[in-house]
Design an enzyme around this catalytic site. Structure first.
Site, PDB file in Angstrom:
ATOM      1  N   GLU A  55       0.848  -1.187   0.000  1.00 32.17           N
ATOM      2  CA  GLU A  55       0.000   0.000   0.000  1.00 32.17           C
ATOM      3  C   GLU A  55       0.884   1.237   0.000  1.00 32.17           C
ATOM      4  O   GLU A  55       1.868   1.307   0.741  1.00 32.17           O
ATOM      5  CB  GLU A  55      -0.900   0.032   1.249  1.00 32.17           C
ATOM      6  CG  GLU A  55      -1.732   1.319   1.341  1.00 32.17           C
ATOM      7  CD  GLU A  55      -2.690   1.365   2.532  1.00 32.17           C
ATOM      8  OE1 GLU A  55      -2.640   0.454   3.383  1.00 32.17           O
ATOM      9  OE2 GLU A  55      -3.475   2.335   2.607  1.00 32.17           O
ATOM     10  N   GLU A 146      -7.956   1.936  -3.073  1.00 27.98           N
ATOM     11  CA  GLU A 146      -8.553   1.732  -1.748  1.00 27.98           C
ATOM     12  C   GLU A 146      -9.478   2.899  -1.435  1.00 27.98           C
ATOM     13  O   GLU A 146      -9.049   4.048  -1.378  1.00 27.98           O
ATOM     14  CB  GLU A 146      -7.472   1.651  -0.652  1.00 27.98           C
ATOM     15  CG  GLU A 146      -6.720   0.348  -0.663  1.00 27.98           C
ATOM     16  CD  GLU A 146      -5.879   0.111   0.609  1.00 27.98           C
ATOM     17  OE1 GLU A 146      -5.973   0.899   1.583  1.00 27.98           O
ATOM     18  OE2 GLU A 146      -5.104  -0.863   0.611  1.00 27.98           O
ATOM     19  N   GLU A 232      -5.704  -5.204   8.395  1.00 24.36           N
ATOM     20  CA  GLU A 232      -4.624  -4.232   8.596  1.00 24.36           C
ATOM     21  C   GLU A 232      -4.371  -4.053  10.094  1.00 24.36           C
ATOM     22  O   GLU A 232      -5.194  -4.439  10.924  1.00 24.36           O
ATOM     23  CB  GLU A 232      -4.966  -2.892   7.936  1.00 24.36           C
ATOM     24  CG  GLU A 232      -6.096  -2.148   8.616  1.00 24.36           C
ATOM     25  CD  GLU A 232      -6.395  -0.782   7.992  1.00 24.36           C
ATOM     26  OE1 GLU A 232      -5.811  -0.413   6.962  1.00 24.36           O
ATOM     27  OE2 GLU A 232      -7.238  -0.082   8.569  1.00 24.36           O
TER      28      GLU A 232
HETATM   29  P1  C2E Z   1      -5.307   3.870   6.133  1.00 20.59           P
HETATM   30  O1  C2E Z   1      -5.530   3.894   4.656  1.00 20.59           O
HETATM   31  O2  C2E Z   1      -6.274   3.117   6.958  1.00 20.59           O
HETATM   32  O3  C2E Z   1      -3.826   3.323   6.314  1.00 20.59           O
HETATM   33  C1  C2E Z   1      -3.425   2.503   7.386  1.00 20.59           C
HETATM   34  C2  C2E Z   1      -2.696   3.282   8.457  1.00 20.59           C
HETATM   35  O4  C2E Z   1      -2.315   2.362   9.489  1.00 20.59           O
HETATM   36  C3  C2E Z   1      -1.406   3.917   7.982  1.00 20.59           C
HETATM   37  O5  C2E Z   1      -1.264   5.130   8.708  1.00 20.59           O
HETATM   38  C4  C2E Z   1      -0.358   2.907   8.415  1.00 20.59           C
HETATM   39  O6  C2E Z   1       0.929   3.472   8.570  1.00 20.59           O
HETATM   40  C5  C2E Z   1      -0.933   2.458   9.734  1.00 20.59           C
HETATM   41  N1  C2E Z   1      -0.451   1.128  10.130  1.00 20.59           N
HETATM   42  C6  C2E Z   1       0.116   0.179   9.355  1.00 20.59           C
HETATM   43  N2  C2E Z   1       0.419  -0.928  10.072  1.00 20.59           N
HETATM   44  C7  C2E Z   1       0.003  -0.685  11.335  1.00 20.59           C
HETATM   45  C8  C2E Z   1       0.043  -1.453  12.564  1.00 20.59           C
HETATM   46  O7  C2E Z   1       0.486  -2.603  12.613  1.00 20.59           O
HETATM   47  N3  C2E Z   1      -0.479  -0.855  13.668  1.00 20.59           N
HETATM   48  C9  C2E Z   1      -1.003   0.406  13.643  1.00 20.59           C
HETATM   49  N4  C2E Z   1      -1.475   0.897  14.777  1.00 20.59           N
HETATM   50  N5  C2E Z   1      -1.037   1.170  12.512  1.00 20.59           N
HETATM   51  C10 C2E Z   1      -0.546   0.613  11.374  1.00 20.59           C
HETATM   52  P2  C2E Z   1      -0.720   6.452   8.016  1.00 20.59           P
HETATM   53  O8  C2E Z   1       0.333   6.123   7.008  1.00 20.59           O
HETATM   54  O9  C2E Z   1      -0.402   7.425   9.091  1.00 20.59           O
HETATM   55  O10 C2E Z   1      -1.985   6.959   7.202  1.00 20.59           O
HETATM   56  C11 C2E Z   1      -3.144   7.356   7.876  1.00 20.59           C
HETATM   57  C12 C2E Z   1      -4.288   7.548   6.928  1.00 20.59           C
HETATM   58  O11 C2E Z   1      -4.038   8.641   6.041  1.00 20.59           O
HETATM   59  C13 C2E Z   1      -4.522   6.355   6.019  1.00 20.59           C
HETATM   60  O12 C2E Z   1      -5.253   5.376   6.711  1.00 20.59           O
HETATM   61  C14 C2E Z   1      -5.292   6.999   4.886  1.00 20.59           C
HETATM   62  O13 C2E Z   1      -6.641   7.133   5.223  1.00 20.59           O
HETATM   63  C15 C2E Z   1      -4.664   8.361   4.818  1.00 20.59           C
HETATM   64  N6  C2E Z   1      -3.682   8.393   3.717  1.00 20.59           N
HETATM   65  C16 C2E Z   1      -2.370   8.047   3.711  1.00 20.59           C
HETATM   66  N7  C2E Z   1      -1.820   8.269   2.504  1.00 20.59           N
HETATM   67  C17 C2E Z   1      -2.814   8.738   1.708  1.00 20.59           C
HETATM   68  C18 C2E Z   1      -2.897   9.153   0.328  1.00 20.59           C
HETATM   69  O14 C2E Z   1      -1.920   9.115  -0.465  1.00 20.59           O
HETATM   70  N8  C2E Z   1      -4.111   9.594  -0.119  1.00 20.59           N
HETATM   71  C19 C2E Z   1      -5.217   9.648   0.696  1.00 20.59           C
HETATM   72  N9  C2E Z   1      -6.372  10.079   0.167  1.00 20.59           N
HETATM   73  N10 C2E Z   1      -5.172   9.243   1.973  1.00 20.59           N
HETATM   74  C20 C2E Z   1      -3.992   8.810   2.487  1.00 20.59           C
HETATM   75 CA    CA Z   2      -7.651   1.503   7.020  1.00 16.25          CA
HETATM   76 CA    CA Z   3      -5.743   2.444   3.080  1.00 17.23          CA
END
Ligand code: C2E
Ligand code: CA
Ligand code: CA
Length: 271
Positions: A55, A146, A232
């Site tokens: 991802e 996604e 996830e």
């Molecule tokens: P999401 O799509 O639900 O992505 C999963 C989040 O969980 C990611 O946070 C990831 O780093 C984190 N994660 C992964 N493995 C684990 C784990 O084992 N435990 C826990 N507690 N967390 C884990 P991240 O990278 O901070 O991103 C947060 C949210 O920001 C994402 O949730 C998504 O909704 C948004 N996001 C990130 N990149 C993009 C993007 O390029 N475009 C858009 N529209 N949204 C984005």
């Molecule tokens: Ca998610």
């Molecule tokens: Ca996602």
């Protein structure tokens, strides 16, 4: 006295709108100057399959080196509409990466990009995605979109139509944060999704037996409908054992790898 005043000042509404303005003033510049970095987090198969995809998750790396997580800017970009530009940028970076894998004779992994709900009301966003993929000669089957479950709940009719168009173009469609909304099950009935992604909330609390039975059955039902299920937020051996218990064979989480710069992910690839 100066100290306490500045504390109040920092917490006040003026400060947050000041910060918002600062972000707004910087965002276009940041996009042009490559400050948004695409990180990749592996998705793995639990039957010894290893990495099956990844991802793309964006980070904002400021000129001074500070790395800002998406929760600090994505909500604002969703408000002011800039998210659509950022998502297209991430999508293009991913296409460029897949092209480079193909050019060097590797088998590409499918890569998932997050598509904000803001796109779904823009009639031409799919054409734009298709055009970018075409520019790099990347087949749509390597590109997974996604979309968060709650986006499907707001306006089911319209979103169903978008989902059909996504499928028509051959992109892989994944429903993110599955289980956080209320009509998840009725959605499955109509929605042509390929993958559902169980929200990490499920694994961060202890589930009772009834909840476990429900999840296990949702997974079973999805599989019967030819929908893949990935979980996830899998962090521990205990989480992993639970997945086996409920019949989920795909996972993503810190246990298998944190989101990392593209180069680090590519180093993990075996062929
Ligand atoms: P999401 O799509 O639900 O992505 C999963 C989040 O969980 C990611 O946070 C990831 O780093 C984190 N994660 C992964 N493995 C684990 C784990 O084992 N435990 C826990 N507690 N967390 C884990 P991240 O990278 O901070 O991103 C947060 C949210 O920001 C994402 O949730 C998504 O909704 C948004 N996001 C990130 N990149 C993009 C993007 O390029 N475009 C858009 N529209 N949204 C984005
Ligand atoms: Ca998610
Ligand atoms: Ca996602």
């Amino acid at each position: 006295i100066i100290r306490s005043t500045s504390v109040v000042f920092n917490d006040g509404p003026f400060d947050s709108s000041y910060r918002e303005n600062e972000i707004i003033n910087r965002m276009e510049y940041a996009l042009k100057h490559g400050e948004f970095k695409v990180y990749l987090q592996p998705k793995v198969g639990l039957d010894g399959l290893g990495i099956v995809g990844a991802e793309a998750l964006v980070r904002w790396q400021h000129e001074d080196g500070r790395i800002v997580p998406p929760r600090d800017f994505i909500p604002l970009f969703e408000k002011n509409g800039f998210i659509t530009e950022l998502d297209l940028y991430v999508f293009e970076r991913v296409c460029r990466l897949i092209k480079s894998w193909k050019d060097s004779g590797r088998t590409p992994y499918p890569i998932a990009v997050n598509i904000s709900r803001i796109h779904l009301t823009k009639p031409d966003f799919l054409e734009e995605l298709e055009q970018i993929a075409g520019k790099y000669g990347v087949e749509s089957r390597y590109l997974e979109l996604e979309i968060t479950e709650s986006a499907f709940l707001n306006n089911p009719g319209e979103i169903l139509e978008v989902a059909r168009r996504i499928k028509e173009r051959g992109f892989v469609l994944s429903m993110d944060d599955f289980g956080t909304g209320y009509s998840s099950l009725s959605l499955l009935k109509d929605l042509p999704v390929d993958i559902i992604k169980l929200d990490k909330e499920f694994f961060q609390k202890r589930l009772n037996d009834r909840e476990k039975i429900i999840i296990a059955n949702v997974i079973h039902l999805a599989h019967e409908l030819d929908i893949q299920v990935i979980s996830e937020g899998i962090e521990t051996a205990e989480h992993e054992a639970f997945l086996t218990e409920i019949g989920c064979n795909l996972a993503q989480g810190y246990r298998y790898g944190r989101p990392a710069p593209i180069g680090e992910f590519t180093d993990l690839m075996t062929d």
